[in-house]
Design a protein around this motif. Structure first.
Motif, PDB file in Angstrom:
ATOM      1  N   SER A 128       0.842  -1.188   0.000  1.00 53.80           N
ATOM      2  CA  SER A 128       0.000   0.000   0.000  1.00 53.80           C
ATOM      3  C   SER A 128       0.881   1.243   0.000  1.00 53.80           C
ATOM      4  N   ASP A 150       1.030   5.256   1.376  1.00 54.56           N
ATOM      5  CA  ASP A 150       0.452   6.275   2.248  1.00 54.56           C
ATOM      6  C   ASP A 150       0.251   7.559   1.443  1.00 54.56           C
ATOM      7  N   ASP A 195      -4.235   0.845  -1.601  1.00 49.47           N
ATOM      8  CA  ASP A 195      -3.673  -0.423  -2.057  1.00 49.47           C
ATOM      9  C   ASP A 195      -2.989  -0.270  -3.409  1.00 49.47           C
ATOM     10  N   LYS A 250      -4.108   4.754   3.598  1.00 49.70           N
ATOM     11  CA  LYS A 250      -3.262   3.846   2.829  1.00 49.70           C
ATOM     12  C   LYS A 250      -4.052   3.361   1.615  1.00 49.70           C
TER      13      LYS A 250
END
Length: 251
Positions: free
Chosen positions: A3, A5, A12, A10
């Motif tokens: 993932s 940020d 994917d 977050k």
């Protein structure tokens, strides 16, 4: 799963083919710029996002800007593009039963008929278009829950707009034991019904779908796109240079 940020969530990093194979259950949210800006101010929305099992990049702009963060997202997977791939992938899966919740009265039923005609089977088993302000009416929400449970659907597609759809899913998920997969997909039901047209591929490819929609619906969208969403670009630069702070994180 990997993932990336992006501000305080977050996202994917997954491609669509892998997603189709691995997505069996859970909550699916598809953040765009508008979501990310709202997620800086709306704690309930932020808490709903923390409960999502799948957070997919719904914006080419977010995809492009992830490169600035040196953490590239693998693929843009917008809800309106993913849903037709999802039901086509499951067209021969007789256990797949989808409920459409959202859009204006009658629109979801049109979408249901078009999808079922396309697949030549009833993969969409029921629909419901709730009245305006339903989310504040507990009696109406309980009615919706009963309709969904009675349908025996195991996939619920909610197209109510953000943050309403995400908050509703998280609030009532526990009352829908037969539903395995919850997808918050915005205007997807309108697109499937042909009530709203997707932007041409050129606009989608170069992250200009917002511009196409703005031209089509200027009175409704000008403030969102030209004013409300502008902080995203400043916030991304803050994250890039290490100055961004999650507004809901305890210091």
């Amino acid at each position: 799963m990997n993932s990336v940020d992006v501000l305080n969530i977050k996202i994917d990093s997954i491609n669509c083919d892998d997603l189709l194979v691995n997505m069996k259950d859970g909550i699916v949210f598809t953040p765009n710029l508008d979501h990310l800006v709202k997620l800086q101010k709306d704690k309930e929305f932020y808490e709903a996002y923390k409960k999502a099992d799948w957070v997919l990049c719904d914006s080419r702009i977010i995809f492009f800007y992830s490169k600035i963060l040196d953490k590239k997202i693998k693929q843009t997977i917008s809800g309106s593009s993913f849903f037709p791939k999802f039901y086509n992938y499951h067209k021969d899966n007789k256990n797949m039963k989808i409920f459409l919740l959202g859009a204006a009265e009658g629109v979801a039923e049109i979408a249901k008929n078009k999808i079922n005609d396309k697949l030549k089977r009833s993969i969409i088993i029921e629909t419901y278009s709730p009245p305006y302000g339903f989310e504040s009416d507990e009696q109406e929400c309980n009615k919706i829950i009963k309709i969904i449970n009675a349908s025996k659907a195991n996939v619920l597609v909610v197209g109510l707009g953000a943050p309403k759809q995400e908050k509703w899913i998280v609030k009532y998920k526990g009352k829908l034991p037969g539903v395995e997969l919850f997808m918050a997909l915005g205007a997807t039901i309108d697109f499937e019904a042909g009530n709203v047209k997707r932007a041409p591929v050129f606009f989608q490819t170069f992250g200009l779908e917002w511009l196409y929609r703005l031209v089509k619906e200027p009175r409704r969208l000008w403030k969102r796109y030209l004013i409300d969403d502008l902080p995203f670009f400043y916030l991304i630069l803050k994250q890039k240079f290490g100055f961004y702070k999650n507004p809901f994180e305890k210091l």
